[in-house]
Scaffold this motif. Sequence first.
Motif, PDB file in Angstrom:
ATOM      1  N   UNK A 154       0.551  12.161  13.740  1.00  0.00           N
ATOM      2  CA  UNK A 154       1.250  12.186  12.454  1.00  0.00           C
ATOM      3  C   UNK A 154       1.764  10.794  12.105  1.00  0.00           C
ATOM      4  N   UNK A 155       2.283  10.094  13.100  1.00  0.00           N
ATOM      5  CA  UNK A 155       2.808   8.754  12.884  1.00  0.00           C
ATOM      6  C   UNK A 155       1.706   7.768  12.519  1.00  0.00           C
ATOM      7  N   UNK A 156       0.613   7.785  13.267  1.00  0.00           N
ATOM      8  CA  UNK A 156      -0.453   6.814  13.020  1.00  0.00           C
ATOM      9  C   UNK A 156      -1.191   7.122  11.725  1.00  0.00           C
ATOM     10  N   UNK A 157      -1.234   8.390  11.319  1.00  0.00           N
ATOM     11  CA  UNK A 157      -1.836   8.743  10.032  1.00  0.00           C
ATOM     12  C   UNK A 157      -1.048   8.109   8.888  1.00  0.00           C
ATOM     13  N   UNK A 158       0.272   8.137   8.975  1.00  0.00           N
ATOM     14  CA  UNK A 158       1.109   7.541   7.932  1.00  0.00           C
ATOM     15  C   UNK A 158       0.808   6.063   7.778  1.00  0.00           C
ATOM     16  N   UNK A 159       0.624   5.382   8.893  1.00  0.00           N
ATOM     17  CA  UNK A 159       0.324   3.944   8.849  1.00  0.00           C
ATOM     18  C   UNK A 159      -1.012   3.676   8.167  1.00  0.00           C
ATOM     19  N   UNK A 160      -2.043   4.363   8.623  1.00  0.00           N
ATOM     20  CA  UNK A 160      -3.378   4.053   8.109  1.00  0.00           C
ATOM     21  C   UNK A 160      -3.534   4.456   6.653  1.00  0.00           C
ATOM     22  N   UNK A 161      -2.849   5.516   6.205  1.00  0.00           N
ATOM     23  CA  UNK A 161      -2.978   5.909   4.809  1.00  0.00           C
ATOM     24  C   UNK A 161      -2.301   4.920   3.883  1.00  0.00           C
ATOM     25  N   UNK A 162      -1.226   4.298   4.338  1.00  0.00           N
ATOM     26  CA  UNK A 162      -0.604   3.246   3.532  1.00  0.00           C
ATOM     27  C   UNK A 162      -1.537   2.051   3.446  1.00  0.00           C
ATOM     28  N   UNK A 163      -2.218   1.716   4.532  1.00  0.00           N
ATOM     29  CA  UNK A 163      -3.208   0.636   4.491  1.00  0.00           C
ATOM     30  C   UNK A 163      -4.277   0.947   3.451  1.00  0.00           C
ATOM     31  N   UNK A 164      -4.699   2.213   3.388  1.00  0.00           N
ATOM     32  CA  UNK A 164      -5.720   2.622   2.428  1.00  0.00           C
ATOM     33  C   UNK A 164      -5.221   2.445   1.000  1.00  0.00           C
ATOM     34  N   UNK A 165      -3.960   2.746   0.766  1.00  0.00           N
ATOM     35  CA  UNK A 165      -3.391   2.563  -0.569  1.00  0.00           C
ATOM     36  C   UNK A 165      -3.412   1.090  -0.948  1.00  0.00           C
ATOM     37  N   UNK A 166      -3.059   0.218  -0.014  1.00  0.00           N
ATOM     38  CA  UNK A 166      -2.987  -1.206  -0.292  1.00  0.00           C
ATOM     39  C   UNK A 166      -4.368  -1.815  -0.559  1.00  0.00           C
ATOM     40  N   UNK A 167      -5.379  -1.380   0.190  1.00  0.00           N
ATOM     41  CA  UNK A 167      -6.640  -2.116   0.213  1.00  0.00           C
ATOM     42  C   UNK A 167      -7.877  -1.330  -0.189  1.00  0.00           C
ATOM     43  N   UNK A 168      -7.748  -0.066  -0.536  1.00  0.00           N
ATOM     44  CA  UNK A 168      -8.918   0.719  -0.928  1.00  0.00           C
ATOM     45  C   UNK A 168      -8.855   1.012  -2.418  1.00  0.00           C
ATOM     46  N   UNK A 169     -10.024   1.147  -3.027  1.00  0.00           N
ATOM     47  CA  UNK A 169     -10.104   1.515  -4.433  1.00  0.00           C
ATOM     48  C   UNK A 169     -10.903   2.807  -4.517  1.00  0.00           C
ATOM     49  N   UNK A 170     -10.228   3.930  -4.277  1.00  0.00           N
ATOM     50  CA  UNK A 170     -10.872   5.217  -4.034  1.00  0.00           C
ATOM     51  C   UNK A 170     -11.812   5.660  -5.137  1.00  0.00           C
ATOM     52  N   UNK A 171     -11.361   5.607  -6.359  1.00  0.00           N
ATOM     53  CA  UNK A 171     -12.038   6.340  -7.414  1.00  0.00           C
ATOM     54  C   UNK A 171     -13.067   5.511  -8.163  1.00  0.00           C
ATOM     55  N   UNK A 172     -13.500   4.387  -7.564  1.00  0.00           N
ATOM     56  CA  UNK A 172     -14.660   3.672  -8.082  1.00  0.00           C
ATOM     57  C   UNK A 172     -15.943   4.308  -7.552  1.00  0.00           C
ATOM     58  N   UNK A 173     -15.808   5.191  -6.563  1.00  0.00           N
ATOM     59  CA  UNK A 173     -16.974   5.846  -5.976  1.00  0.00           C
ATOM     60  C   UNK A 173     -17.427   7.011  -6.860  1.00  0.00           C
ATOM     61  N   UNK A 174     -18.756   7.249  -6.906  1.00  0.00           N
ATOM     62  CA  UNK A 174     -19.278   8.398  -7.647  1.00  0.00           C
ATOM     63  C   UNK A 174     -19.109   9.673  -6.834  1.00  0.00           C
TER      64      UNK A 174
END
Length: 221
Positions: A154-174
């Motif tokens: 649960x702890x490590x999931x919180x970390x990695x999901x924040x990284x995804x928010x900072x550096x991923x652009x989710x909805x450019x994918x089809x």
Amino acid sequence: MRDNVFYTTTADYVYHELRSQILTKKLKAGQRLPEIAIAKRLDVSRTPVREALRKLANEGIVQLIPNGGARLTAPTKEEIESTYEVREYLERLSVKKAATRITPLQICKLEEQIEKEEKSFEDKDLEGYLEINKRFHSIIAEGSGNVVLAEYIENVLSRTYVYMVFYENFFDFHDNPSLDEHRAILSALSRHDEELSVQLMKDHLDLSCQGLLSKPRGEQR
């Protein structure tokens, strides 16, 4: 209470407000988080703000700087790699245990999360998508039967999901490659295939990490 949501403490309210602002990109990597300004904006005292910041710091989302206040983490490539190394180790262990212990009810819950994940992606609901994605992995951790392991995950999931928010652009994918990967993991768990479940989880997390590392560290999208 906020938007018909009840919080057990004021600190819990502040924590969820700050986390929501992070997930919706209202707060950026490396941004300072002054206690006084946050307390004024949320109409609370500084004590619950301090408690919420400590909780976020324990999750690796916030850095507490001696005599310098708090700021959002701005993870380096090395920090992201290290976090995913730990996450992969823990989740391979949890999915291995879950393959032989997972219950029919937990399988149903995973199926529900996949349905919700598909809809949240179609709706471009980033906050909902991340929470659902996190819940999918948490259910597998719970299926391991090891409470301590589930807490670490649960702890490590919180970390990695924040990284995804900072550096991923989710909805450019089809389409959503994570969705098919989750379906494959669910299928392997449903068949209680331990070896395949572990391999699919490893591949899933490797692809997620590679996607983050391909983004420039200073890019805020």
